[in-house]
Design a protein around this motif. Sequence first.
Motif, PDB file in Angstrom:
ATOM      1  N   VAL A  54       0.858  -1.181   0.000  1.00 52.11           N
ATOM      2  CA  VAL A  54       0.000   0.000   0.000  1.00 52.11           C
ATOM      3  C   VAL A  54       0.895   1.232   0.000  1.00 52.11           C
ATOM      4  CG1 VAL A  54      -1.785   1.278   1.228  1.00 52.11           C
ATOM      5  CG2 VAL A  54      -1.806  -1.216   1.252  1.00 52.11           C
ATOM      6  N   GLU A  55       0.555   2.197  -0.839  1.00 50.16           N
ATOM      7  CA  GLU A  55       1.273   3.460  -0.883  1.00 50.16           C
ATOM      8  C   GLU A  55       0.300   4.591  -1.158  1.00 50.16           C
ATOM      9  OE1 GLU A  55       4.098   3.626  -4.058  1.00 50.16           O
ATOM     10  OE2 GLU A  55       2.776   2.621  -5.467  1.00 50.16           O
ATOM     11  N   ALA A  56       0.796   5.797  -0.989  1.00 50.57           N
ATOM     12  CA  ALA A  56      -0.074   6.965  -1.167  1.00 50.57           C
ATOM     13  C   ALA A  56      -0.447   7.129  -2.635  1.00 50.57           C
ATOM     14  CB  ALA A  56       0.640   8.216  -0.650  1.00 50.57           C
ATOM     15  N   ASP A  57      -1.651   7.655  -2.850  1.00 52.35           N
ATOM     16  CA  ASP A  57      -2.140   7.905  -4.204  1.00 52.35           C
ATOM     17  C   ASP A  57      -1.558   9.222  -4.708  1.00 52.35           C
ATOM     18  OD1 ASP A  57      -3.484   7.724  -6.559  1.00 52.35           O
ATOM     19  OD2 ASP A  57      -5.357   8.556  -5.770  1.00 52.35           O
ATOM     20  N   LEU A  58      -0.859   9.173  -5.829  1.00 53.29           N
ATOM     21  CA  LEU A  58      -0.240  10.358  -6.421  1.00 53.29           C
ATOM     22  C   LEU A  58      -1.174  10.934  -7.471  1.00 53.29           C
ATOM     23  CD1 LEU A  58       3.435   9.070  -6.846  1.00 53.29           C
ATOM     24  CD2 LEU A  58       2.472  10.414  -4.968  1.00 53.29           C
ATOM     25  N   THR A  59      -1.556  12.167  -7.274  1.00 53.09           N
ATOM     26  CA  THR A  59      -2.459  12.836  -8.218  1.00 53.09           C
ATOM     27  C   THR A  59      -1.634  13.755  -9.111  1.00 53.09           C
ATOM     28  OG1 THR A  59      -2.861  14.602  -6.610  1.00 53.09           O
ATOM     29  CG2 THR A  59      -4.393  12.749  -6.604  1.00 53.09           C
ATOM     30  N   TYR A  62       1.556  11.300 -14.284  1.00 48.43           N
ATOM     31  CA  TYR A  62       2.523  10.260 -13.914  1.00 48.43           C
ATOM     32  C   TYR A  62       3.564  10.143 -15.033  1.00 48.43           C
ATOM     33  CZ  TYR A  62       4.258   5.843 -11.997  1.00 48.43           C
ATOM     34  OH  TYR A  62       5.037   4.857 -11.444  1.00 48.43           O
ATOM     35  N   LYS A 112       7.625  13.508  -6.337  1.00 47.11           N
ATOM     36  CA  LYS A 112       7.262  12.309  -5.584  1.00 47.11           C
ATOM     37  C   LYS A 112       7.632  11.083  -6.429  1.00 47.11           C
ATOM     38  CE  LYS A 112       5.322  14.813  -2.366  1.00 47.11           C
ATOM     39  NZ  LYS A 112       5.876  14.936  -0.998  1.00 47.11           N
ATOM     40  N   THR A 114       8.235   6.931  -7.029  1.00 49.60           N
ATOM     41  CA  THR A 114       7.763   5.618  -6.648  1.00 49.60           C
ATOM     42  C   THR A 114       8.198   4.596  -7.699  1.00 49.60           C
ATOM     43  OG1 THR A 114       5.812   4.317  -6.026  1.00 49.60           O
ATOM     44  CG2 THR A 114       5.556   5.897  -7.825  1.00 49.60           C
ATOM     45  N   ASN A 115       7.856   3.338  -7.442  1.00 52.75           N
ATOM     46  CA  ASN A 115       8.199   2.234  -8.354  1.00 52.75           C
ATOM     47  C   ASN A 115       9.694   2.242  -8.684  1.00 52.75           C
ATOM     48  OD1 ASN A 115       7.686  -0.039  -9.877  1.00 52.75           O
ATOM     49  ND2 ASN A 115       7.091   1.100 -11.713  1.00 52.75           N
TER      50      ASN A 115
END
Length: 231
Positions: A54-59, A62, A112, A114-115
Amino acid sequence: MLCKQECKIQNLAREYCKIFAAEARAIEHFGPSLEVIPVYLIYRPANTVPYAKVEADLTGLYQKYSVLDHTGRIDMKTGSEVERKCCALQHWIHQWTNGNLLLTRLEGVDTKITNVGISVKSTGYVYLFCVVFFEQFVSQHQCNYFCGLLGLRSLKVMDSLLTPTKPKGSRSPLLQRKTTAGSASPQNVRKAAGSPRIGVRKLQRKKCIRTAPPQDMITHSNLSINIHDKT
């Protein structure tokens, strides 16, 4: 197991990025720093797939800042400011770990990240192991404005410093001193030469033997002196 490994990789990159951000904040013109968002591992015993991340939703938009193409080469974007900062982060981690760790995949929204994908040189890690990525990164990377702000060394210079060179003993005076000192130690020379006191004693004995008259001559001279005194 895959979720566990992905969480370990991204959280490891997050810890490195915290140090990177602390150095970047001390630089006046660096601007907003990068942040690798945390990933959490949850356990669901009632589900057929018990582990999930689970991780934060990036708005926002992308983007993929650094990815591996179909040939396995690192495709690094350098168009925007965030992309150049990602390249500087890759360079910084490569230098921080003495060329043993490399971020091969960086994606996210704005600053931000991720991945995250990681490649290491040591086979003791469970992460992606491929030395070719390091060689490609050294040859492809071009230092940008943010690399200069961080005071990073050129990767070409680092690669030449990290590659071991064979010492040439015939041309190095320091190595020649070490070899001669090892072959002829002062202690060995002293042992071979012997004690100087022993040599002085031997010479004194030889002198005493040479200067002392024979026993017959001593008795004969004494007799002649006694006869002369009687007469």
